[in-house]
Design an enzyme around this catalytic site. Structure first.
Site, PDB file in Angstrom:
ATOM      1  CG  ASP A  84     -16.167  69.916  -4.286  1.00 40.50           C
ATOM      2  OD1 ASP A  84     -15.801  69.296  -3.268  1.00 40.50           O
ATOM      3  OD2 ASP A  84     -16.900  70.921  -4.255  1.00 40.50           O
ATOM      4  CG  ASP A 123     -25.289  72.260   1.607  1.00 36.70           C
ATOM      5  OD1 ASP A 123     -24.484  72.198   2.538  1.00 36.70           O
ATOM      6  OD2 ASP A 123     -25.413  71.348   0.763  1.00 36.70           O
TER       7      ASP A 123
HETATM    8  O1  LIG Z   1     -19.556  71.265  -2.559  1.00 37.26           O
HETATM    9  C1  LIG Z   1     -19.989  71.993  -3.450  1.00 37.26           C
HETATM   10  O2  LIG Z   1     -19.297  72.907  -3.963  1.00 37.26           O
HETATM   11  C2  LIG Z   1     -21.383  71.810  -3.940  1.00 37.26           C
HETATM   12  C3  LIG Z   1     -21.866  72.647  -4.912  1.00 37.26           C
HETATM   13  C4  LIG Z   1     -23.152  72.487  -5.376  1.00 37.26           C
HETATM   14  C5  LIG Z   1     -23.941  71.490  -4.867  1.00 37.26           C
HETATM   15  C6  LIG Z   1     -23.486  70.634  -3.900  1.00 37.26           C
HETATM   16  C7  LIG Z   1     -22.197  70.785  -3.415  1.00 37.26           C
HETATM   17  N1  LIG Z   1     -21.647  69.998  -2.451  1.00 37.26           N
HETATM   18  C8  LIG Z   1     -22.172  69.063  -1.631  1.00 37.26           C
HETATM   19  O3  LIG Z   1     -23.018  68.076  -2.221  1.00 37.26           O
HETATM   20  C9  LIG Z   1     -23.589  67.393  -1.145  1.00 37.26           C
HETATM   21  C10 LIG Z   1     -25.068  67.271  -1.289  1.00 37.26           C
HETATM   22  O4  LIG Z   1     -25.401  66.333  -2.241  1.00 37.26           O
HETATM   23  P1  LIG Z   1     -26.898  65.777  -2.250  1.00 37.26           P
HETATM   24  O5  LIG Z   1     -27.772  66.976  -2.179  1.00 37.26           O
HETATM   25  O6  LIG Z   1     -26.996  64.914  -1.032  1.00 37.26           O
HETATM   26  O7  LIG Z   1     -26.986  65.066  -3.537  1.00 37.26           O
HETATM   27  C11 LIG Z   1     -23.322  68.210   0.097  1.00 37.26           C
HETATM   28  O8  LIG Z   1     -22.160  67.714   0.753  1.00 37.26           O
HETATM   29  C12 LIG Z   1     -23.006  69.553  -0.488  1.00 37.26           C
HETATM   30  O9  LIG Z   1     -22.326  70.353   0.449  1.00 37.26           O
END
Ligand SMILES: O=C(O)c1ccccc1N[C@@H]1O[C@H](COP(=O)(O)O)[C@@H](O)[C@H]1O
Length: 245
Positions: free
Chosen positions: A15, A134
């Protein structure tokens, strides 16, 4: 001919926030622990035998900027499969993500806020699109897990009807906590869809990976492993041995 039993795929996570590899707790901004260069982390997981990399642009997910050039560079440097996510929400960001050569992208917020667009790109790109579900309880979260986006099972049914190929299911309450995956949630999602599920959140031990391996027959295809690897709870080689046993 004898069929080979499926084994759990492992996706070590990188990340990226502000150019650094980080881990968060419950995905909350401000809880970052930094682990240095994300390219070095990705290369280390590749050298250790990973077949997949789960690569997230956290700034793009939170809306605090982006690391698009860096995640594209990392993806291009990999010989292994890459699942790319964070801030992929429209034609331009999707085209840029797919152009990196990643194996698939993982859409979060867009699946909650622009369902027609997500249905269109699922139809266009098939299994290069996964959707991240999520959740806190059964409530979906988007925009860096700060906004609410409806019910898990209603959204899953809609995406299934649109042909979504795969789901990445994160229990936000478990993410970054090293408290074990939410097996009940994963079983319940697998019972609600025929599509493969990638488990995310909470893996803390080799026993957790054994437990997730036990769900492969129910539909769990893979597991994202983050903090446990960075905290050296086990090595990636040990994890790969456990899931291939
Ligand atoms: O992976 C993380 O720790 C995380 C923490 C906070 C927000 C998102 C996170 N991860 C990943 O981001 C994408 C979603 O991004 P979007 O909403 O499409 O812009 C998804 O894979 C989350 O699991």
């Amino acid at each position: 001919m004898t069929a080979t039993a499926k084994t759990l795929e492992l996706l070590p996570a990188v990340d990226v926030r502000d150019g650094q590899a980080v881990r968060l707790v419950h995905g909350e901004s401000g809880t970052e622990t930094s682990y240095g260069s994300p390219l070095q982390a990705a290369l280390a997981w590749q050298s250790a035998g990973a077949e997949w990399l789960h690569l997230v642009d956290l700034d793009a997910a939170f809306g605090t900027g982006d690391n698009r050039a860096l995640v594209a560079e990392i993806t291009r440097a990999m010989d292994i499969k890459v699942e790319l996510s964070g801030g992929i929400r429209d034609d331009a960001t999707l085209a840029a993500a797919l152009a990196t050569g990643c194996t698939r992208v993982n859409l979060g917020t867009a699946a909650l806020e622009t369902p027609e667009w997500v249905a269109k790109v699922i139809a266009e790109h098939g299994d290069r699109i996964a959707v991240g579900l999520d959740v806190v309880g059964t409530t979906l979260k988007g925009r860096g897990w700060t906004s609410e986006g409806g019910d898990l099972y209603e959204t899953l049914a809609r995406l299934d009807s649109e042909g979504c190929a795969r789901y990445v299911v994160t229990d936000i309450g478990k993410d970054g906590t090293l408290t074990g995956p939410n097996l009940e949630l994963l079983r319940s999602v697998c019972a609600a869809t025929d599509k493969p599920v990638v488990a995310s959140g909470g893996v803390s031990s080799l026993d957790d990976l054994r437990a997730l391996s036990g769900l492969v027959g129910e539909g769990v295809e893979g597991a994202i492993v983050g903090k446990a690897l960075y905290a050296k709870a086990f090595t990636l080689q040990e994890a790969l041995e456990v899931v291939s046993a």
